[in-house]
Design a protein around this motif. Structure first.
Motif, PDB file in Angstrom:
ATOM      1  N   UNK A  66      -4.134 -12.223   4.429  1.00 14.94           N
ATOM      2  CA  UNK A  66      -3.789 -10.381   3.890  1.00 14.94           C
ATOM      3  C   UNK A  66      -4.097 -10.561   5.961  1.00 14.94           C
ATOM      4  N   UNK A  67      -3.970 -10.799   7.151  1.00 17.18           N
ATOM      5  CA  UNK A  67      -4.019 -10.145   7.716  1.00 17.18           C
ATOM      6  C   UNK A  67      -2.174  -9.600   8.801  1.00 17.18           C
ATOM      7  N   UNK A  68      -1.403 -10.243   8.186  1.00 11.73           N
ATOM      8  CA  UNK A  68      -0.362 -10.235   8.279  1.00 11.73           C
ATOM      9  C   UNK A  68       0.108  -8.666   7.430  1.00 11.73           C
ATOM     10  N   UNK A  69       0.374  -7.888   8.613  1.00 11.78           N
ATOM     11  CA  UNK A  69       1.334  -6.447   7.352  1.00 11.78           C
ATOM     12  C   UNK A  69       2.024  -6.518   6.504  1.00 11.78           C
ATOM     13  N   UNK A  70       2.223  -7.709   7.381  1.00  8.23           N
ATOM     14  CA  UNK A  70       4.457  -7.542   6.001  1.00  8.23           C
ATOM     15  C   UNK A  70       3.526  -8.130   4.010  1.00  8.23           C
ATOM     16  N   UNK A  71       2.601  -9.385   4.563  1.00  6.29           N
ATOM     17  CA  UNK A  71       2.066  -9.551   3.799  1.00  6.29           C
ATOM     18  C   UNK A  71       1.517  -8.950   2.468  1.00  6.29           C
ATOM     19  N   UNK A  72       0.797  -7.942   4.090  1.00  2.00           N
ATOM     20  CA  UNK A  72       0.183  -6.775   2.822  1.00  2.00           C
ATOM     21  C   UNK A  72       1.146  -6.334   2.615  1.00  2.00           C
ATOM     22  N   UNK A  73       2.449  -5.934   2.843  1.00  3.71           N
ATOM     23  CA  UNK A  73       3.089  -4.995   2.539  1.00  3.71           C
ATOM     24  C   UNK A  73       4.102  -5.495   1.041  1.00  3.71           C
ATOM     25  N   UNK A  74       4.117  -6.384   1.004  1.00  2.00           N
ATOM     26  CA  UNK A  74       5.293  -7.526   0.127  1.00  2.00           C
ATOM     27  C   UNK A  74       4.334  -7.858  -1.008  1.00  2.00           C
ATOM     28  N   UNK A  75       2.566  -8.133  -1.474  1.00  2.00           N
ATOM     29  CA  UNK A  75       1.706  -7.964  -1.827  1.00  2.00           C
ATOM     30  C   UNK A  75       1.313  -5.983  -2.390  1.00  2.00           C
ATOM     31  N   UNK A  76       1.759  -4.972  -1.580  1.00  2.00           N
ATOM     32  CA  UNK A  76       2.016  -3.206  -2.367  1.00  2.00           C
ATOM     33  C   UNK A  76       2.867  -3.335  -3.026  1.00  2.00           C
ATOM     34  N   UNK A  77       4.473  -3.877  -2.352  1.00  2.00           N
ATOM     35  CA  UNK A  77       5.369  -4.108  -3.008  1.00  2.00           C
ATOM     36  C   UNK A  77       5.295  -5.109  -4.883  1.00  2.00           C
ATOM     37  N   UNK A  78       4.405  -5.664  -5.168  1.00  2.00           N
ATOM     38  CA  UNK A  78       4.007  -6.360  -6.380  1.00  2.00           C
ATOM     39  C   UNK A  78       2.974  -5.918  -6.985  1.00  2.00           C
ATOM     40  N   UNK A  79       2.553  -4.839  -7.068  1.00  2.00           N
ATOM     41  CA  UNK A  79       1.604  -4.117  -7.780  1.00  2.00           C
ATOM     42  C   UNK A  79       2.403  -3.531  -8.771  1.00  2.00           C
TER      43      UNK A  79
END
Length: 102
Positions: free
Chosen positions: A13-26
Motif C-alpha cells: 500500500x505504500x506505493x501510489x501506483x499499487x494503490x491505484x491498481x487496487x482502486x481499479x480492481x474495486x
C-alpha cells in the motif's frame, strides 16, 4: 526474516501506483493488459507491482488462456483491519492483561 502479512500489506500500500491498481480492481476483475493500458509504466515495472500485490495476497490471479486476470482479495483487508483494531483499538481483556501498575 520474512515479512509478516501486515508488513507485506503495508509495503504494497505504500506505493501510489499499487494503490491505484487496487482502486481499479474495486470495480471488478481486470486483465493484465487492461491494467497496463491504464498506467504509464513499463511492463516490467507493472509486473513488479503485481508481484508485490500478490505477495501481500491483496490480489488473486487466474490464468484464462493467454490472459492473466486480476481480482481484489478483500479478505486480507478485513484481516489487517482486525489486526490494527487489536493493536490500536480500545483496551479490552487482551489490552488490560499486559498492563502493570506502579
Amino acid at each position: 526474516m520474512p515479512l509478516s502479512r501486515v508488513d507485506e500489506v503495508f509495503r504494497a500500500l505504500a506505493d501510489p501506483t499499487r494503490r491505484a491498481i487496487l482502486r481499479e480492481l474495486r470495480g471488478g476483475e481486470r486483465t493484465a493488459g487492461e491494467l497496463a493500458r491504464l498506467f504509464p509504466v513499463t511492463k516490467s515495472t507493472l509486473s513488479g507491482h503485481f508481484a508485490v500485490l500478490k505477495a501481500a495476497d491483496l490480489v488473486w490471479t487466474e490464468k484464462r488462456g493467454t490472459q492473466v486476470i486480476y481480482r481484489l482479495n478483500t479478505t486480507v483487508f478485513q484481516e489487517v483491519v482486525a489486526d490494527l483494531l487489536d493493536l490500536f483499538g480500545p483496551a479490552g481483556e487482551e489490552g488490560e492483561r499486559g498492563k502493570t501498575t506502579g
